[in-house]
Scaffold this motif. Structure first.
Motif, PDB file in Angstrom:
ATOM      1  N   GLY A   1      52.887  35.757  47.822  1.00 30.37           N
ATOM      2  CA  GLY A   1      52.548  34.341  47.828  1.00 30.37           C
ATOM      3  C   GLY A   1      51.345  33.964  46.987  1.00 30.37           C
ATOM      4  N   ILE A   2      50.866  34.902  46.188  1.00 32.38           N
ATOM      5  CA  ILE A   2      49.740  34.601  45.281  1.00 32.38           C
ATOM      6  C   ILE A   2      50.341  34.239  43.930  1.00 32.38           C
ATOM      7  CG2 ILE A   2      47.595  35.437  44.279  1.00 32.38           C
ATOM      8  CD1 ILE A   2      47.534  37.534  46.545  1.00 32.38           C
ATOM      9  N   SER A   3      50.367  32.979  43.630  1.00 33.02           N
ATOM     10  CA  SER A   3      51.095  32.510  42.447  1.00 33.02           C
ATOM     11  C   SER A   3      50.242  32.582  41.186  1.00 33.02           C
ATOM     12  CB  SER A   3      51.579  31.077  42.664  1.00 33.02           C
ATOM     13  OG  SER A   3      50.491  30.221  42.963  1.00 33.02           O
ATOM     14  N   ARG A   4      50.934  32.523  40.061  1.00 36.56           N
ATOM     15  CA  ARG A   4      50.292  32.519  38.748  1.00 36.56           C
ATOM     16  C   ARG A   4      49.274  31.385  38.671  1.00 36.56           C
ATOM     17  NH1 ARG A   4      53.693  32.059  33.070  1.00 36.56           N
ATOM     18  NH2 ARG A   4      52.110  30.958  31.862  1.00 36.56           N
TER      19      ARG A   4
ATOM     20  N   VAL B   1      38.940  37.211  43.438  1.00 31.44           N
ATOM     21  CA  VAL B   1      37.759  38.059  43.330  1.00 31.44           C
ATOM     22  C   VAL B   1      38.210  39.508  43.414  1.00 31.44           C
ATOM     23  CG1 VAL B   1      35.694  38.853  44.562  1.00 31.44           C
ATOM     24  CG2 VAL B   1      36.101  36.414  44.262  1.00 31.44           C
ATOM     25  N   LEU B   2      37.677  40.350  42.532  1.00 27.72           N
ATOM     26  CA  LEU B   2      38.010  41.769  42.545  1.00 27.72           C
ATOM     27  C   LEU B   2      36.717  42.565  42.693  1.00 27.72           C
ATOM     28  CD1 LEU B   2      40.333  43.794  42.300  1.00 27.72           C
ATOM     29  CD2 LEU B   2      39.930  43.850  39.838  1.00 27.72           C
ATOM     30  N   MET B   3      36.499  43.106  43.902  1.00 29.29           N
ATOM     31  CA  MET B   3      35.314  43.924  44.169  1.00 29.29           C
ATOM     32  C   MET B   3      35.788  45.306  44.624  1.00 29.29           C
ATOM     33  SD  MET B   3      32.502  41.342  45.837  1.00 29.29           S
ATOM     34  CE  MET B   3      31.148  42.449  45.416  1.00 29.29           C
ATOM     35  N   VAL B   4      36.208  46.087  43.645  1.00 31.92           N
ATOM     36  CA  VAL B   4      36.751  47.417  43.884  1.00 31.92           C
ATOM     37  C   VAL B   4      36.002  48.400  43.001  1.00 31.92           C
ATOM     38  CG1 VAL B   4      38.823  48.849  43.743  1.00 31.92           C
ATOM     39  CG2 VAL B   4      39.017  46.455  44.445  1.00 31.92           C
ATOM     40  N   THR B   5      35.568  49.496  43.578  1.00 29.31           N
ATOM     41  CA  THR B   5      34.845  50.489  42.802  1.00 29.31           C
ATOM     42  C   THR B   5      35.772  51.121  41.763  1.00 29.31           C
ATOM     43  OG1 THR B   5      35.351  52.077  44.551  1.00 29.31           O
ATOM     44  CG2 THR B   5      33.166  51.060  44.581  1.00 29.31           C
ATOM     45  N   PRO B   6      35.217  51.630  40.653  1.00 30.51           N
ATOM     46  CA  PRO B   6      36.048  52.262  39.626  1.00 30.51           C
ATOM     47  C   PRO B   6      36.922  53.360  40.241  1.00 30.51           C
ATOM     48  CG  PRO B   6      33.838  51.927  38.786  1.00 30.51           C
ATOM     49  CD  PRO B   6      33.806  51.565  40.247  1.00 30.51           C
ATOM     50  N   SER B   7      38.223  53.222  40.086  1.00 30.93           N
ATOM     51  CA  SER B   7      39.195  54.111  40.716  1.00 30.93           C
ATOM     52  C   SER B   7      40.547  53.861  40.054  1.00 30.93           C
ATOM     53  CB  SER B   7      39.294  53.809  42.218  1.00 30.93           C
ATOM     54  OG  SER B   7      39.629  52.439  42.422  1.00 30.93           O
ATOM     55  N   ILE B   8      41.537  54.682  40.382  1.00 34.13           N
ATOM     56  CA  ILE B   8      42.888  54.437  39.889  1.00 34.13           C
ATOM     57  C   ILE B   8      43.362  53.067  40.357  1.00 34.13           C
ATOM     58  CG2 ILE B   8      45.287  55.205  39.952  1.00 34.13           C
ATOM     59  CD1 ILE B   8      43.485  57.096  38.376  1.00 34.13           C
ATOM     60  N   GLU B   9      43.033  52.737  41.623  1.00 35.81           N
ATOM     61  CA  GLU B   9      43.439  51.440  42.181  1.00 35.81           C
ATOM     62  C   GLU B   9      42.812  50.282  41.410  1.00 35.81           C
ATOM     63  OE1 GLU B   9      44.006  54.543  45.190  1.00 35.81           O
ATOM     64  OE2 GLU B   9      42.281  53.957  43.959  1.00 35.81           O
ATOM     65  N   PHE B  10      41.583  50.448  40.945  1.00 33.58           N
ATOM     66  CA  PHE B  10      40.918  49.397  40.176  1.00 33.58           C
ATOM     67  C   PHE B  10      41.709  49.074  38.910  1.00 33.58           C
ATOM     68  CE2 PHE B  10      38.026  48.498  36.559  1.00 33.58           C
ATOM     69  CZ  PHE B  10      37.531  47.269  36.959  1.00 33.58           C
TER      70      PHE B  10
ATOM     71  N   PRO C   1      37.273  31.095  44.680  1.00 31.85           N
ATOM     72  CA  PRO C   1      38.430  31.998  44.611  1.00 31.85           C
ATOM     73  C   PRO C   1      39.472  31.676  45.680  1.00 31.85           C
ATOM     74  CG  PRO C   1      36.551  33.090  45.629  1.00 31.85           C
ATOM     75  CD  PRO C   1      36.042  31.781  45.105  1.00 31.85           C
ATOM     76  N   ASP C   2      40.731  31.911  45.325  1.00 28.11           N
ATOM     77  CA  ASP C   2      41.830  31.738  46.279  1.00 28.11           C
ATOM     78  C   ASP C   2      42.088  33.017  47.057  1.00 28.11           C
ATOM     79  OD1 ASP C   2      42.794  29.039  45.199  1.00 28.11           O
ATOM     80  OD2 ASP C   2      42.883  30.298  43.407  1.00 28.11           O
ATOM     81  N   VAL C   3      41.753  34.151  46.432  1.00 21.89           N
ATOM     82  CA  VAL C   3      42.056  35.468  47.001  1.00 21.89           C
ATOM     83  C   VAL C   3      40.806  36.335  46.898  1.00 21.89           C
ATOM     84  CG1 VAL C   3      43.637  37.441  46.900  1.00 21.89           C
ATOM     85  CG2 VAL C   3      44.388  35.189  46.071  1.00 21.89           C
ATOM     86  N   PHE C   4      40.618  37.214  47.877  1.00 22.21           N
ATOM     87  CA  PHE C   4      39.499  38.158  47.835  1.00 22.21           C
ATOM     88  C   PHE C   4      40.082  39.557  47.973  1.00 22.21           C
ATOM     89  CE2 PHE C   4      35.846  40.597  48.899  1.00 22.21           C
ATOM     90  CZ  PHE C   4      34.721  39.879  48.515  1.00 22.21           C
ATOM     91  N   ILE C   5      39.946  40.365  46.916  1.00 16.45           N
ATOM     92  CA  ILE C   5      40.435  41.743  46.905  1.00 16.45           C
ATOM     93  C   ILE C   5      39.219  42.655  46.816  1.00 16.45           C
ATOM     94  CG2 ILE C   5      41.916  43.424  45.758  1.00 16.45           C
ATOM     95  CD1 ILE C   5      43.391  41.050  44.453  1.00 16.45           C
ATOM     96  N   GLY C   6      39.072  43.561  47.791  1.00 14.94           N
ATOM     97  CA  GLY C   6      37.883  44.396  47.761  1.00 14.94           C
ATOM     98  C   GLY C   6      37.997  45.618  48.651  1.00 14.94           C
ATOM     99  N   ILE C   7      37.020  46.507  48.518  1.00 14.81           N
ATOM    100  CA  ILE C   7      36.904  47.662  49.400  1.00 14.81           C
ATOM    101  C   ILE C   7      36.367  47.180  50.745  1.00 14.81           C
ATOM    102  CG2 ILE C   7      36.595  49.290  47.502  1.00 14.81           C
ATOM    103  CD1 ILE C   7      33.575  49.162  48.020  1.00 14.81           C
TER     104      ILE C   7
ATOM    105  N   VAL D   1      38.916  30.855  50.040  1.00 16.16           N
ATOM    106  CA  VAL D   1      39.745  32.060  50.114  1.00 16.16           C
ATOM    107  C   VAL D   1      40.812  31.901  51.202  1.00 16.16           C
ATOM    108  CG1 VAL D   1      39.768  34.512  50.716  1.00 16.16           C
ATOM    109  CG2 VAL D   1      37.988  33.610  49.207  1.00 16.16           C
ATOM    110  N   LYS D   2      42.058  32.042  50.771  1.00 14.81           N
ATOM    111  CA  LYS D   2      43.188  31.911  51.698  1.00 14.81           C
ATOM    112  C   LYS D   2      43.848  33.256  52.010  1.00 14.81           C
ATOM    113  CE  LYS D   2      42.932  27.358  51.705  1.00 14.81           C
ATOM    114  NZ  LYS D   2      41.771  27.217  50.798  1.00 14.81           N
ATOM    115  N   GLN D   3      43.715  34.216  51.099  1.00 19.44           N
ATOM    116  CA  GLN D   3      44.348  35.514  51.294  1.00 19.44           C
ATOM    117  C   GLN D   3      43.347  36.615  50.963  1.00 19.44           C
ATOM    118  OE1 GLN D   3      47.199  33.942  48.652  1.00 19.44           O
ATOM    119  NE2 GLN D   3      48.949  34.489  49.941  1.00 19.44           N
ATOM    120  N   VAL D   4      43.360  37.675  51.779  1.00 18.32           N
ATOM    121  CA  VAL D   4      42.420  38.779  51.585  1.00 18.32           C
ATOM    122  C   VAL D   4      43.200  40.090  51.573  1.00 18.32           C
ATOM    123  CG1 VAL D   4      40.346  37.650  52.475  1.00 18.32           C
ATOM    124  CG2 VAL D   4      41.922  38.744  54.067  1.00 18.32           C
ATOM    125  N   ILE D   5      42.841  40.954  50.622  1.00 19.67           N
ATOM    126  CA  ILE D   5      43.521  42.240  50.454  1.00 19.67           C
ATOM    127  C   ILE D   5      42.476  43.342  50.431  1.00 19.67           C
ATOM    128  CG2 ILE D   5      44.961  43.637  48.910  1.00 19.67           C
ATOM    129  CD1 ILE D   5      46.163  40.969  47.890  1.00 19.67           C
TER     130      ILE D   5
END
Length: 564
Positions: A64-67, A72-81, A116-122, A139-143
């Motif tokens: 449901g996260i549309s174009r 926000v992307l707060m992920v440490t350097p990793s394959i997932e990043f 931001p509409d989405v917050f993606i983080g560790i 922020v409506k969706q968090v991952i």
């Protein structure tokens, strides 16, 4: 306002797609992990990275996260990043990238502005989000990415595994979002080392121009391997067909890095390229000198973020093979790269720098136009109203090119003051002062905001620039570094030089030192009139570069000392 066209339709992930086809099993990313004194590496090839980011793109869209949404992307350097970032680009979702080292207050301001509409983080980022209210109201969706047990539970977020599972159920080939060159691709928040952080709007055309510069001006070729010490630069690796080797270090505080980890990663993968900022260059050079270490596989070193000292570059270069250059790049988040100079050429300018001529940052890269204009704090609406200064005249540095950002995000006033309309593009005012010499080389003389005008009341007596002044005093054997500030003395503004001494030296007589520094000042026209000095125990500097001096803080300290 449209940007110069590079491609009719663009997406940085087109390069990843090409690499996945031409070199599917070649290494794309390796991430070093240090545990109990042992180093291990997570690896992914180009084909798998392409497939994983495709799955994540599909999963995000179906979740449901549309174009066009901002994440926000707060992920440490990793394959997932890497997988997440390329997945966001492929889905047409706009990543908001912030430097976690900028401080809690600035981070909250960044999220309040970017909405931001989405917050993606560790988990750590999510816990801070909940406690500090980051993105509250937008922020409506968090991952959540990573963590386990209690950490994951505390995030109160959907886990990345769920997104991947959703994307995996869709067996259709993902159609990458194709966008116009001037469409917003990402929002990058500057460090804010000279003020409140501002969100720089990156377009797909800007990314394309930066990739072209790395190919054409820096000579990076597919199949190379890069020691990636800065998360944003590491993303360019797979886009260039170059493997990104991510060492185990805190990228926001490179001065704390363990040199042994970085040397091990270079040796393990025989890296040909490395990106280092001045703080890391200094730290690695010192470690290499102590152990007589050699970086025999390195063919190119790129340094950016702040000017590295000649002594640090020479020390670091002892680890390199003959003729391998440290390429010093000038630029800013709003426009990078602007110019470049190799270490051999830089060494030839060091005497002029010590005489106060500024720091040579080389010639503009291809497609970049550098101009010098009269210094003003006023906004400039149109370029056709400006007459650039002639060679060897210090003024404000203005740049034009396809990698130049066209605006700040939701900061109309900042955009108005930093941009100049030039028919169908905006030129960017770098906020620095300098000049072009007779050969077209750019010489940096410091930040515009750090200029000190000596005044008697409102009457300006003389103008002083930071780098030309400070470099003269830095030649004194007791001085580690110096900083020019202005102090009010009985209603008059006078220049004061703050001095930080070398740690292994003790100043037995400050008055004698001040007399020697005054004599130095009298030898150069641009430092004449400076005769006030203060010794500071330890300059306040930014954590990332350990080179950008917080002169605003020093000015407050110097004013208080003068009143004692």
């Amino acid at each position: 306002m449209t940007q110069t066209t590079v491609h009719a339709n663009a997406n940085i992930c087109q390069h990843l797609h090409s690499a996945a086809q031409s070199m599917p099993t070649k290494l794309a990313v390796a991430v070093q992990q240090s545990k109990n004194g042992k180093l291990t590496y997570q690896e992914i090839d180009f084909k798998t990275l392409h497939q994983q980011s495709d799955i994540i793109a599909k999963g995000l869209l179906q979740y449901g996260i549309s174009r066009g949404k901002k994440a926000v992307l707060m992920v440490t350097p990793s394959i997932e990043f890497f997988s997440l970032t390329f997945g966001l680009f492929k889905a047409g979702i706009i990543p908001i990238l912030v430097d976690p080292g900028m401080g809690i207050k600035n981070l909250k301001q960044c999220f309040a502005e970017s909405q931001p509409d989405v917050f993606i983080g560790i988990p750590k980022a999510h816990i801070a989000r909940r406690i500090l209210g980051w993105g509250k109201g937008s922020v409506k969706q968090v991952i959540n990415v990573g963590g386990s047990g209690l950490q994951r539970w505390l995030t109160n977020a959907t886990h990345l595994e769920t997104i991947i599972e959703i994307g995996s159920r869709n067996t259709h080939i993902h159609d990458m979002a194709m966008l116009e060159n001037d469409d917003m691709a990402a929002i990058l928040f500057t460090s804010g080392s000279t003020g409140t952080p501002k969100g720089v709007v990156y377009s797909h055309g800007m990314f394309e121009a930066q990739i072209s510069a790395l190919k054409n001006d820096y000579g990076i070729k597919p199949g190379e391997r890069d020691l990636a010490t800065f998360p944003l630069f590491s993303l360019f690796g797979p886009a260039l067909g170059m493997a990104s080797i991510v060492p185990d270090m805190d990228a926001s505080k490179p001065i704390t890095a363990n040199p042994a980890n970085l040397f091990a990663a270079i040796e393990q993968y025989q890296c040909s390229n490395m990106f280092v900022n001045p703080a890391l260059l200094e730290r690695l050079g010192q470690a290499g000198e102590q152990t007589q270490h050699k970086l025999s596989s390195i063919q190119r070193v790129i340094s950016a973020g702040a000017p590295a000292t000649i002594s640090a570059i020479k020390r670091f270069s002892k680890m390199l093979n003959p003729n391998v250059q440290v390429l010093n790049s000038y630029g800013a988040t709003e426009s990078l790269p602007v110019s470049m100079i190799g270490s051999d050429a830089l060494f030839n300018t060091s005497d002029l720098t010590d005489q106060g001529k500024g720091i040579c940052v080389g010639k503009p890269i291809s497609s970049v136009e550098i101009s010098i204009i009269a210094i003003t704090d006023d906004p400039i609406e149109n370029w056709d109203s400006i007459t650039p200064l002639a060679a060897n005249h210090i003024g404000e540095i203005v740049v034009k090119g396809p990698m130049v950002s066209q605006s700040y995000y939701r900061r109309m006033q900042a955009t108005q003051y930093a941009k100049i309309n030039d028919i169908n593009v905006y030129r960017h005012r770098m906020g620095d002062v300098g000049y072009l010499d007779d050969d077209g080389q750019l010489w940096m003389c410091g930040r515009k905001g750090h200029i000190v005008d000596a005044k008697r009341g409102e009457q300006r007596l003389k103008r002083y620039f930071t780098i030309p002044c400070e470099r003269v005093f830095n030649t004194h054997p007791q001085v580690k570094r110096s900083a020019l500030v202005g102090v009010d003395v009985a209603g008059h503004t006078v220049p004061v030089i703050c001095i930080e001494l070398h740690k292994d030296l003790v100043c037995s007589n400050a008055n004698v030192l001040y007399q020697e520094l005054t004599k130095l000042a009298e030898q150069h026209p641009h430092t004449q009139g400076i005769n006030r000095f203060l010794i500071h125990p330890d300059f306040p500097v930014d954590v990332r570069h350990n080179a950008k001096i917080f002169r605003e803080k020093l000015a407050v300290w110097a004013q208080a000392k003068w009143r004692e």
